[in-house]
Scaffold this active site. Structure first.
Site, PDB file in Angstrom:
ATOM      1  CB  SER A 208      32.082  37.210  41.053  1.00 17.82           C
ATOM      2  OG  SER A 208      31.309  37.176  39.860  1.00 17.82           O
ATOM      3  CE1 TYR A 221      34.794  41.287  39.065  1.00 15.81           C
ATOM      4  CE2 TYR A 221      33.551  39.541  37.972  1.00 15.81           C
ATOM      5  CZ  TYR A 221      33.682  40.469  38.995  1.00 15.81           C
ATOM      6  OH  TYR A 221      32.700  40.572  39.944  1.00 15.81           O
TER       7      TYR A 221
END
Length: 361
Positions: A208, A221
């Site tokens: 990501s 995350y």
């Protein structure tokens, strides 16, 4: 007045000189690594090549294993790899969604007169007792796995303070975002190294853009995705002479359930367009591909890096924090109104919502 104009002209000229010099430097560096790369890394590199015309030319069936395959980016990888002629092993949590994904892929291929075998396995990656079943499902003694896509991932429904999240939620993210990819690599990578094969083998790891910057309010995350990025890029160097190509993707906004199906715009792209772009880049290098996966995402990444160079990483992190606050406010509005998706979400709406700053729930 004249002095002011002369001053503006001097600044403009200086900025132009800096930009041109920077571009020339980039071109020289790119040329150097293109010429010296094979020498530095050895002479046995090979580009990964897709099946010719989507067929395996009478060889043993070639398989692609995809995690998180039932929707979003994972589904598009499954569909587009099937179109290239790979037989599919799809692993995801929901058995019903896997069945629907399989049905959709088969219908798409039937329209083009193609036929591949599709196998599915329902597995919850938050659990630790699934990997024996996955090993039996993949059955490497009988199946030639050419492509592994580590796509499965999990993030909170909206940005939160670390202390506002439950430890169980942190554990689930670590299991899904870190352990799943690690275990899949432990299972399949030794087989790929041992078997080798013409045309090479491919591992796609989906990280990501959060892995590249400070991401307040999404700390776990971002940390898990940084692990995936670091692991994937290190493995790309370790195995560059073994006929294995690693593709590390750092997507920004892709309109999937993970970001509540946000509306497509300049920066938010559909999963189909994103995967098309990512797959198109894979055969262009012998050392692996490590990028955002889509050109507008690369623009955002470049802008963030430029701002960080001009100011600091902390300044960029603060900007991201403001965006996260606005995004969180919009998600809470969506949940309160019981709507199905963030149809009105984009970066500008998120910035408007930064009036919620300090009201983190």
């Amino acid at each position: 007045m004249l002095a002011c104009l002369l001053g503006v002209q001097a600044v403009t000229h200086a900025m132009f000189t800096v930009i041109v010099s920077f571009c020339v430097l980039l071109i020289l560096l790119k040329t150097y690594f293109k010429l010296c790369g094979p020498v530095l890394g050895g002479s046995n590199r090979q580009k990964f090549t897709w099946l010719v015309d989507g067929k395996d030319s009478g060889r043993q069936q070639q398989w692609a294993v995809i995690t998180g395959a039932s929707s979003g980016i994972g589904f598009q990888f499954s569909l587009q790899l099937a179109r290239k002629g790979y037989h599919l092993m799809l692993i995801s949590r929901s058995e019903s969604k896997l069945a629907e994904a399989k049905k959709r892929i088969e219908a798409d291929l039937k329209a083009d007169g193609r036929l591949v075998e599709i196998r599915t396995l329902a597995a919850d990656f938050t659990r630790l007792d699934i990997y024996e079943a996955i090993s039996n499902f993949v059955n490497l003694s009988k199946n030639d796995v050419r492509v592994l896509v580590n796509n499965v991932g999990q993030c909170p429904p909206y940005p939160k303070l670390f202390t506002d999240e439950l430890p169980a939620d942190h554990d689930a993210m670590l299991h899904v975002n870190v352990l799943a990819a690690t275990r899949m690599l432990q299972l399949i990578l030794p087989f790929m190294v041992e078997r080798g094969g013409g045309g090479g083998r491919l591992v796609i790891n989906v990280a990501s853009i959060a892995a590249r910057h400070l991401f307040p309010l999404s700390s776990i995350y971002a940390a898990t995705k940084a692990y995936i990025g670091q692991l994937s890029e290190c493995l790309a160097l370790e195995y560059r002479n073994r006929g294995i190509t690693f593709c590390t993707l750092y997507p920004s906004a892709v309109s999937t359930a993970m970001i509540h199906n946000a509306r497509e715009d300049f920066m938010t792209v559909s999963a189909e367009r994103y995967v098309n772009s990512a797959l198109a880049s894979i055969c262009s290098t012998t050392t692996g591909v490590h990028w955002t996966g889509y050109w507008t995402h690369s623009l955002v990444e470049g802008l963030a890096n430029t701002i960080a160079l001009a100011t600091s990483r902390e300044f960029v992190g603060t900007l991201i924090e403001h965006l996260s606050l606005g995004y969180g406010a919009l998600v809470r509005q969506m949940q309160a109104s019981k709507t199905d998706g963030l149809g009105n979400f984009n970066m500008w709406n998120a910035l408007i919502q930064t009036s919620e700053k300090g009201k983190i729930h």
